[in-house]
Design a protein around this motif. Sequence first.
Motif, PDB file in Angstrom:
ATOM      1  N   ASN A   1       5.059 -14.960   3.626  1.00 51.70           N
ATOM      2  CA  ASN A   1       5.956 -15.853   4.365  1.00 51.70           C
ATOM      3  C   ASN A   1       6.680 -15.151   5.508  1.00 51.70           C
ATOM      4  O   ASN A   1       7.654 -15.676   6.031  1.00 51.70           O
ATOM      5  N   GLN A   2       6.226 -13.954   5.883  1.00 47.86           N
ATOM      6  CA  GLN A   2       6.885 -13.213   6.961  1.00 47.86           C
ATOM      7  C   GLN A   2       5.844 -12.657   7.926  1.00 47.86           C
ATOM      8  O   GLN A   2       4.783 -12.184   7.502  1.00 47.86           O
ATOM      9  N   GLU A   3       6.155 -12.687   9.207  1.00 46.84           N
ATOM     10  CA  GLU A   3       5.240 -12.132  10.213  1.00 46.84           C
ATOM     11  C   GLU A   3       5.314 -10.613  10.252  1.00 46.84           C
ATOM     12  O   GLU A   3       4.341  -9.953  10.594  1.00 46.84           O
ATOM     13  N   LYS A   4       6.459 -10.062   9.935  1.00 51.57           N
ATOM     14  CA  LYS A   4       6.635  -8.617   9.949  1.00 51.57           C
ATOM     15  C   LYS A   4       6.810  -8.098   8.520  1.00 51.57           C
ATOM     16  O   LYS A   4       7.366  -8.777   7.667  1.00 51.57           O
ATOM     17  N   GLY A   5       6.315  -6.890   8.323  1.00 50.26           N
ATOM     18  CA  GLY A   5       6.488  -6.245   7.035  1.00 50.26           C
ATOM     19  C   GLY A   5       7.406  -5.050   7.147  1.00 50.26           C
ATOM     20  O   GLY A   5       8.256  -4.983   8.036  1.00 50.26           O
ATOM     21  N   VAL A   6       7.232  -4.103   6.246  1.00 53.58           N
ATOM     22  CA  VAL A   6       7.990  -2.857   6.315  1.00 53.58           C
ATOM     23  C   VAL A   6       7.011  -1.698   6.265  1.00 53.58           C
ATOM     24  O   VAL A   6       5.960  -1.765   5.619  1.00 53.58           O
ATOM     25  N   LEU A   7       7.360  -0.637   6.966  1.00 53.31           N
ATOM     26  CA  LEU A   7       6.577   0.593   6.975  1.00 53.31           C
ATOM     27  C   LEU A   7       7.542   1.765   6.963  1.00 53.31           C
ATOM     28  O   LEU A   7       8.450   1.839   7.794  1.00 53.31           O
ATOM     29  N   TYR A   8       7.342   2.669   5.997  1.00 55.77           N
ATOM     30  CA  TYR A   8       8.203   3.843   5.885  1.00 55.77           C
ATOM     31  C   TYR A   8       7.358   5.099   5.954  1.00 55.77           C
ATOM     32  O   TYR A   8       6.305   5.207   5.301  1.00 55.77           O
ATOM     33  N   ASP A   9       7.808   6.044   6.759  1.00 54.55           N
ATOM     34  CA  ASP A   9       7.170   7.351   6.879  1.00 54.55           C
ATOM     35  C   ASP A   9       7.818   8.268   5.841  1.00 54.55           C
ATOM     36  O   ASP A   9       8.912   8.792   6.059  1.00 54.55           O
ATOM     37  N   LEU A  10       7.159   8.452   4.712  1.00 52.86           N
ATOM     38  CA  LEU A  10       7.749   9.190   3.599  1.00 52.86           C
ATOM     39  C   LEU A  10       7.865  10.679   3.886  1.00 52.86           C
ATOM     40  O   LEU A  10       8.634  11.376   3.217  1.00 52.86           O
ATOM     41  N   ARG A  11       7.142  11.171   4.875  1.00 53.27           N
ATOM     42  CA  ARG A  11       7.252  12.589   5.234  1.00 53.27           C
ATOM     43  C   ARG A  11       8.609  12.877   5.855  1.00 53.27           C
ATOM     44  O   ARG A  11       9.211  13.929   5.598  1.00 53.27           O
TER      45      ARG A  11
ATOM     46  N   ASN B   1      12.891   1.547   8.540  1.00 55.68           N
ATOM     47  CA  ASN B   1      11.687   0.739   8.687  1.00 55.68           C
ATOM     48  C   ASN B   1      11.115   0.925  10.094  1.00 55.68           C
ATOM     49  O   ASN B   1      11.740   0.545  11.080  1.00 55.68           O
ATOM     50  N   VAL B   2       9.895   1.495  10.195  1.00 61.49           N
ATOM     51  CA  VAL B   2       9.293   1.780  11.503  1.00 61.49           C
ATOM     52  C   VAL B   2       8.176   0.788  11.830  1.00 61.49           C
ATOM     53  O   VAL B   2       7.316   1.062  12.677  1.00 61.49           O
ATOM     54  N   TRP B   3       8.172  -0.361  11.165  1.00 62.97           N
ATOM     55  CA  TRP B   3       7.121  -1.364  11.401  1.00 62.97           C
ATOM     56  C   TRP B   3       6.986  -1.696  12.890  1.00 62.97           C
ATOM     57  O   TRP B   3       5.871  -1.808  13.411  1.00 62.97           O
ATOM     58  N   SER B   4       8.107  -1.877  13.580  1.00 60.75           N
ATOM     59  CA  SER B   4       8.087  -2.301  14.982  1.00 60.75           C
ATOM     60  C   SER B   4       8.163  -1.134  15.954  1.00 60.75           C
ATOM     61  O   SER B   4       8.243  -1.344  17.179  1.00 60.75           O
ATOM     62  N   ASP B   5       8.116   0.082  15.452  1.00 61.22           N
ATOM     63  CA  ASP B   5       8.156   1.271  16.304  1.00 61.22           C
ATOM     64  C   ASP B   5       6.776   1.464  16.929  1.00 61.22           C
ATOM     65  O   ASP B   5       5.772   1.630  16.229  1.00 61.22           O
ATOM     66  N   SER B   6       6.705   1.433  18.258  1.00 58.40           N
ATOM     67  CA  SER B   6       5.413   1.505  18.946  1.00 58.40           C
ATOM     68  C   SER B   6       4.659   2.797  18.640  1.00 58.40           C
ATOM     69  O   SER B   6       3.420   2.823  18.677  1.00 58.40           O
ATOM     70  N   SER B   7       5.365   3.859  18.328  1.00 59.55           N
ATOM     71  CA  SER B   7       4.696   5.129  18.052  1.00 59.55           C
ATOM     72  C   SER B   7       3.954   5.108  16.712  1.00 59.55           C
ATOM     73  O   SER B   7       3.150   5.999  16.433  1.00 59.55           O
TER      74      SER B   7
ATOM     75  N   LEU C   1       0.864  -1.170   0.000  1.00 64.99           N
ATOM     76  CA  LEU C   1       0.000   0.000   0.000  1.00 64.99           C
ATOM     77  C   LEU C   1       0.901   1.221   0.000  1.00 64.99           C
ATOM     78  O   LEU C   1       1.762   1.371   0.869  1.00 64.99           O
ATOM     79  N   ARG C   2       0.685   2.091  -0.986  1.00 65.29           N
ATOM     80  CA  ARG C   2       1.518   3.301  -1.107  1.00 65.29           C
ATOM     81  C   ARG C   2       0.603   4.519  -1.225  1.00 65.29           C
ATOM     82  O   ARG C   2      -0.143   4.661  -2.195  1.00 65.29           O
ATOM     83  N   ASN C   3       0.619   5.372  -0.194  1.00 61.23           N
ATOM     84  CA  ASN C   3      -0.095   6.636  -0.294  1.00 61.23           C
ATOM     85  C   ASN C   3       0.917   7.776  -0.281  1.00 61.23           C
ATOM     86  O   ASN C   3       2.115   7.548  -0.462  1.00 61.23           O
ATOM     87  N   ARG C   4       0.461   9.002  -0.120  1.00 59.70           N
ATOM     88  CA  ARG C   4       1.392  10.134  -0.202  1.00 59.70           C
ATOM     89  C   ARG C   4       2.368  10.159   0.975  1.00 59.70           C
ATOM     90  O   ARG C   4       3.484  10.676   0.846  1.00 59.70           O
ATOM     91  N   ASP C   5       1.970   9.599   2.113  1.00 62.25           N
ATOM     92  CA  ASP C   5       2.763   9.725   3.332  1.00 62.25           C
ATOM     93  C   ASP C   5       3.485   8.456   3.762  1.00 62.25           C
ATOM     94  O   ASP C   5       4.484   8.524   4.480  1.00 62.25           O
ATOM     95  N   TYR C   6       2.980   7.273   3.341  1.00 61.49           N
ATOM     96  CA  TYR C   6       3.540   6.024   3.835  1.00 61.49           C
ATOM     97  C   TYR C   6       3.644   4.980   2.727  1.00 61.49           C
ATOM     98  O   TYR C   6       2.904   5.024   1.739  1.00 61.49           O
ATOM     99  N   ARG C   7       4.562   4.040   2.965  1.00 63.46           N
ATOM    100  CA  ARG C   7       4.603   2.838   2.138  1.00 63.46           C
ATOM    101  C   ARG C   7       4.667   1.630   3.060  1.00 63.46           C
ATOM    102  O   ARG C   7       5.567   1.516   3.900  1.00 63.46           O
ATOM    103  N   LEU C   8       3.659   0.745   2.928  1.00 66.03           N
ATOM    104  CA  LEU C   8       3.583  -0.466   3.737  1.00 66.03           C
ATOM    105  C   LEU C   8       3.621  -1.668   2.807  1.00 66.03           C
ATOM    106  O   LEU C   8       2.891  -1.711   1.811  1.00 66.03           O
ATOM    107  N   THR C   9       4.477  -2.644   3.136  1.00 65.18           N
ATOM    108  CA  THR C   9       4.577  -3.868   2.341  1.00 65.18           C
ATOM    109  C   THR C   9       4.559  -5.070   3.270  1.00 65.18           C
ATOM    110  O   THR C   9       5.240  -5.083   4.300  1.00 65.18           O
TER     111      THR C   9
END
Length: 454
Positions: A400-410, A418-424, A388-396
Motif C-alpha cells: 500500500n506504499q509507493e516508497k519502502g525503506v532501505l538501510y545501509d547496515l555497514r 532511511n536511504v530509499w530516496s537517496d540518489s546515491s 530482504l535482509r542481507n549482511r549489508d542492507y535491509r530493504l522493506t
Amino acid sequence: MMNILVITIDQLRWDALACAGNKEIETPNIDRLGKEGVRFTHAFTNAPACMPARSSLLTGRFPHAHGVRGGGVRLSEQEVTFPQLLSQRGYHTAHIGKLHVQNHTYRDHTAPHPSYGYRTLQVTDERGTYRDPYTQWVERNHPEYADAIRIEPGMTRVRNQTDHLSGNGSFPAKASHSHWVSEASIEFLQEFGSSPFMLWSSFFDPHSPFIVPLDLLDRYDPNALSLPRNCEITAENEAMIRQKKAAYYTLVSHVDDCIGKLLDYLDESGLSERTAVMLSSDHGEFLGDWGRWGKGRSEDESIRIPMIVKAPNIKGGGRVVDDIVQLFDLAPTICDLTGSMKPHSMQARSLLPLLRGEEDPERAPFALIELNSEVSRIDTAEVFEKTLRNRDYRLTVWSNQEKGVLYDLRLDPLQLNNVWSDSSYQKIRDKLIWELLQRLIQTENTLPVRTNPF
C-alpha cells in the motif's frame, strides 16, 4: 538412525543469550549447547509472527507458498511437513508445547488436534488459557495452583490491550508451563527414547504477557539492566520498562533451567550420542527498543533469531557461522540428518554443508521475511509486506506504499537513516528489489503437484 530434538523458545531475541554476547543475562545451558555445537549468528525468521513462522518451520516453505500469511490463517492439512516425512522413515514423531499452526481462540482444546504428521501430540498454544495438557497436568500434580496459573483467554487480552503487560505470578516455577514442557519431554524420552524419535519441545515463555513465577521474582535487579535503544525514557516510564525487561530476562533464564534438565537427561541416558539438538525461536521481541514491545515488524529486534545446532559426528566445538540462514532451513536439515526424503515443494536449504564447515554457493545470500497485516476486518483488507535482509542492507516494501525503506547496515547498524530516496543508493536499491522479485518468482507455489500435461 539419528534422533532429533528440536527446541523452540517463543519470542526469544537473537541477542538475549550470554553466548551471543549479552553480559546481563544468564543462560548457561543454552551456552553449553553453543559450546558443543554450531551457532548461527545471522539467522532470521520467515515471518515475525507465530503462525506463519511455525508453518514455515514445519513445511520448509515460505509463507507465500504455504498460505499462512499471518495470524488467524490455519496451515492446510494438505501441506507436507517434516514430521510426515520422518514418520515414513519409521520415526516416532512428537510435539510437546506450543504448536500454533491452528487458530487457538474459539477452538475446543479438548478435541483432537490435526496431526500434521505427529504420532504424539501434547499441544498447548498458550500458557494457562485453555483446558489443555498443561492445565490438566497442573490439576493432577499441583492442584493447589490450578487457579493461579490461569490467565485470561487470548481474545480477551487483545480487547483489553493487556497482551504485553508483565506481572508477578502466584505460582512457583515447578508449576510453570516451561517446567511442564521439560517434564513431559523427559517422560516421552523415557518411554520412546529406545526407538528412533523426533521430538519438538516448544516453550511458550518468554512470550508475553511476562508472568514470572513467585519464587523467581528476585532473579534480576531491574536497576542493573540497560535501557532500551531508540526509546523515549521518562521519569514516569523508566521503572516500568526496567521491570518488564527484568521479567523477560527471568523467563528466558527459567526456560534455560528447564532446557538444562532436558540436556542432562540426554547425557545421563546416553541418548546425546545419537541425538541431534536444534535450538531456535519463531521470531524476536522488541523489548522496549523503538518504544515497542512484541514483534510483527521488519526491524532486527523482531526478525532476527538465535539458532544453534549440535549433531553427532559433526564437528561443533563452539564454531560460529555467519552465513545468512532462516528458520525453515531446519526442515531440510532434519531430513538430511535422518535420511528422509525431501519433496520438491520444500523451498528451504539444508544447513548440512555449513554444519560440516563447507561453503554452500547455492545458498541465497539474503533472507526473505514476509508478513501480512489486517487493516480492516469489515472488508478483509490486508497489507502485504516483504523484507530482504542481507549482511549489508535491509530493504522493506509494502503493498500500500509507493516508497519502502532501505538501510545501509555497514554505516547504520541501528537502522536509523532511511536511504530509499537517496540518489546515491539508487543502483543498490534497484538491485535489491530485483533480487527480491527473483526470489519470489523462484519460490512460486508448486502444490498441488502437476499430475499430467493437461
